[in-house]
Design a protein around this motif. Structure first.
Motif, PDB file in Angstrom:
ATOM      1  N   GLY A   7       0.764  -1.237   0.000  1.00 13.27           N
ATOM      2  CA  GLY A   7       0.000   0.000   0.000  1.00 13.27           C
ATOM      3  C   GLY A   7       0.793   1.285   0.000  1.00 13.27           C
ATOM      4  N   ARG A   8       2.121   1.204   0.011  1.00 14.29           N
ATOM      5  CA  ARG A   8       2.904   2.446  -0.001  1.00 14.29           C
ATOM      6  C   ARG A   8       2.900   3.072  -1.402  1.00 14.29           C
ATOM      7  NH1 ARG A   8       8.613   0.772   2.509  1.00 14.29           N
ATOM      8  NH2 ARG A   8       8.203  -1.073   1.236  1.00 14.29           N
ATOM      9  N   MET A   9       2.982   4.395  -1.443  1.00 12.81           N
ATOM     10  CA  MET A   9       2.996   5.086  -2.725  1.00 12.81           C
ATOM     11  C   MET A   9       3.691   6.435  -2.583  1.00 12.81           C
ATOM     12  SD  MET A   9      -0.178   6.176  -5.236  1.00 12.81           S
ATOM     13  CE  MET A   9      -0.724   7.549  -4.240  1.00 12.81           C
ATOM     14  N   TYR A  10       4.505   6.758  -3.573  1.00 15.60           N
ATOM     15  CA  TYR A  10       5.081   8.103  -3.677  1.00 15.60           C
ATOM     16  C   TYR A  10       5.305   8.387  -5.155  1.00 15.60           C
ATOM     17  CZ  TYR A  10       7.865  12.263  -2.952  1.00 15.60           C
ATOM     18  OH  TYR A  10       8.318  13.548  -2.985  1.00 15.60           O
ATOM     19  N   ASN A  11       4.446   9.215  -5.738  1.00  9.93           N
ATOM     20  CA  ASN A  11       4.539   9.563  -7.148  1.00  9.93           C
ATOM     21  C   ASN A  11       4.671  11.072  -7.292  1.00  9.93           C
ATOM     22  OD1 ASN A  11       4.166   6.840  -7.799  1.00  9.93           O
ATOM     23  ND2 ASN A  11       1.942   7.077  -7.826  1.00  9.93           N
ATOM     24  N   LYS A  12       5.380  11.499  -8.318  1.00 10.20           N
ATOM     25  CA  LYS A  12       5.611  12.929  -8.511  1.00 10.20           C
ATOM     26  C   LYS A  12       5.515  13.273  -9.994  1.00 10.20           C
ATOM     27  CE  LYS A  12       8.857  14.989  -6.168  1.00 10.20           C
ATOM     28  NZ  LYS A  12      10.187  15.468  -5.679  1.00 10.20           N
ATOM     29  N   ILE A  13       4.883  14.404 -10.275  1.00  3.85           N
ATOM     30  CA  ILE A  13       4.781  14.925 -11.632  1.00  3.85           C
ATOM     31  C   ILE A  13       5.274  16.369 -11.626  1.00  3.85           C
ATOM     32  CG2 ILE A  13       3.237  15.466 -13.564  1.00  3.85           C
ATOM     33  CD1 ILE A  13       1.344  13.307 -12.486  1.00  3.85           C
ATOM     34  N   ILE A  14       6.238  16.672 -12.501  1.00  2.00           N
ATOM     35  CA  ILE A  14       6.780  18.025 -12.605  1.00  2.00           C
ATOM     36  C   ILE A  14       6.611  18.501 -14.043  1.00  2.00           C
ATOM     37  CG2 ILE A  14       8.783  19.521 -12.306  1.00  2.00           C
ATOM     38  CD1 ILE A  14       9.943  17.484 -10.381  1.00  2.00           C
ATOM     39  N   LEU A  15       5.909  19.591 -14.214  1.00  2.00           N
ATOM     40  CA  LEU A  15       5.719  20.201 -15.530  1.00  2.00           C
ATOM     41  C   LEU A  15       6.297  21.609 -15.498  1.00  2.00           C
ATOM     42  CD1 LEU A  15       4.552  20.172 -18.395  1.00  2.00           C
ATOM     43  CD2 LEU A  15       2.402  21.024 -17.431  1.00  2.00           C
ATOM     44  N   THR A  16       7.207  21.899 -16.427  1.00  2.00           N
ATOM     45  CA  THR A  16       7.881  23.195 -16.434  1.00  2.00           C
ATOM     46  C   THR A  16       7.812  23.821 -17.822  1.00  2.00           C
ATOM     47  OG1 THR A  16       9.430  22.280 -14.807  1.00  2.00           O
ATOM     48  CG2 THR A  16       9.981  24.420 -15.758  1.00  2.00           C
TER      49      THR A  16
END
Length: 449
Positions: free
Chosen positions: A258-267
């Motif tokens: 159940g662990r989660m770490y997601n990242k989205i970077i838009l520049t």
């Protein structure tokens, strides 16, 4: 003189967070990434065609301040095929000791947390393909063997990054669109396991692996005389993968779910450049880095002996951050063989919204008994502070260039608009000159023939 920019300017501030490992010229260091040289181009999937060595292009440097590990690159054009190679850092050393029937092999602790990077680029037509990898050993990365008990304990503590980037330059109605999709895996190993007489007797695994998927986009949408306007965009996403089996003993195993770490970077960014056929050139960039993160701690653990146990405090955190980007770079060429470089990166306000939900749960059934939510807004100002950089480039001959990063301006102003020089203190003019010019200086030499 028209100094061309030959790499994505967003690389200057995206590199630290993205999967790209890049050699960088001192000109780029000195201008906040807005101007560059062949050193920036020769391993760039969209710009390698600019180098065009008749035989070989090569460069040697030791970091922005001249006190880091070796930076070495070589490129050659094999008729229709271009090949570029790059190495940075040092080959990790190791030691092996034996005492009281116990042999320990470990990474040299003096190079812990130092990164070794290698890259290989193939170019053909309007396409470039780059494979790169980096390895960073951590303290305690070792293996121990006890010949009496037949016990081997292995501790893996390192960071390994493997990436693949493709670049293609598309021509549509005489307009060039540069695209660079990429994929990579960033592994942070933190695992210790013990095997006794061929059987697993202990395991503790807190490793994580981030699948990186992204792309860059670059297009000069307007050119008029010496003024060029460019639209730039970079998308960087990170999807974390955790190991399922996180602990074990000789009689049981524990898996975590159940662990989660997601990242989205838009520049997205807009760049304007003024590059006349003369001594002076200037570029400026305005952009907005938007970062969205999703963070969850574990849902439950499953032990082969005791069964399922839910996390008593489950937390969900979502964060949205907006960070404006303002940069400017300048070059001035008083004579044909010497160019001075200057860059400034401004730090305007940032905005962050964080949403947190915390659940208190029954550890046996997972039933939620209490939920607490919170929303935090933060507007942070930097009072107009900025980071500056400076240096010079000496074109020794047509084929040999000495590039230097000499941070006089940064040391003089120290992120403010006020000099660090004291007034009327009675000190010798030589003391003032010393304070102005005696600072760390990094050199890189490139050769093309």
């Amino acid at each position: 003189m028209k100094t061309q920019k030959k790499l994505f300017v967003l690389a200057a501030f995206i590199l630290a967070a993205s999967m790209v490992f890049a050699q960088t010229s001192m000109t780029s260091h000195s201008t906040q990434g807005l101007f560059g040289t062949d050193v920036d181009d020769f391993m760039n999937v969209n710009e390698w065609q600019n180098v065009q060595p008749k035989n070989i292009f090569g460069f040697l440097g030791y970091g922005a301040e001249g006190d880091e590990d070796i930076n070495l690159g070589i490129a050659h054009q094999f008729k229709a095929l271009y090949l570029g190679t790059y190495f940075e850092g040092k080959i990790p050393g190791w030691s092996k000791t034996t005492a009281a029937n116990t042999t320990t092999t470990e990474t040299d602790p003096t190079i812990a947390n130092k990164t070794t990077t290698g890259k290989l680029l193939f170019g053909f037509g309007n396409i470039g393909v780059l494979a790169d990898t980096s390895f960073t050993p951590k303290a305690g990365n070792q293996e121990t063997w006890n010949s009496d008990t037949k016990t081997k304990t292995t501790t893996n503590k390192f960071n390994l990054k493997i990436n693949l980037t493709a670049g293609i330059n598309l021509n549509a109605n005489n307009k060039i669109f540069k695209i660079s999709p990429r994929i990579g895996l960033d592994s942070e190993a933190d695992k210790t396991q013990t095997i006794t007489d061929g059987k697993l007797t202990n395991l503790a695994d807190d490793s994580r692996h981030d699948l990186k998927i992204g792309s860059g986009f670059y297009h000069d949408f307007s050119k008029k005389d010496a003024v060029t306007q460019t639209i730039i965009a970079d998308l960087d996403t990170s999807w974390r993968i955790y190991p399922k089996k996180t602990a074990a003993t000789a009689s049981s195993t524990t898996s975590t779910y159940g662990r989660m770490y997601n990242k989205i970077i838009l520049t997205p960014a807009w760049q304007i450049a003024y590059e006349p056929e003369g001594k002076f050139a200037v570029k400026a960039v305005a952009g907005l880095e938007t970062t969205l993160t999703f963070d969850r701690n574990y849902d439950y653990k499953l032990n082969s002996d005791t069964g399922k146990a839910y996390n008593g405090t489950r937390k969900y955190t979502n964060t949205l951050n907006f960070s404006p980007i303002l940069m400017a770079g300048f070059t001035y060429m008083p004579i044909s063989k010497l160019r001075f470089n200057l860059g400034m990166s401004f730090k305007p306000s940032t905005f962050e919204w964080k949403s947190t939900k915390t659940q208190t749960r029954n550890t046996a059934t997972g039933e939620v008994t209490k939920t607490v939510t919170a929303n935090d807004l933060k507007f942070a100002t930097s009072d107009g502070t900025f980071t500056s950089s400076s240096g010079f480039t000496w074109f020794i001959t047509e084929n040999v260039t000495l590039d230097a990063n000499w941070n006089i301006i940064q040391n003089l102003l120290n992120n403010t608009f006020k000099t660090q020089l004291t007034e009327g203190d009675g000190k010798s003019i030589l003391d003032t000159v010393n304070k102005l010019v005696v600072h760390n200086i990094g050199f890189a030499v490139s050769v093309k023939f």
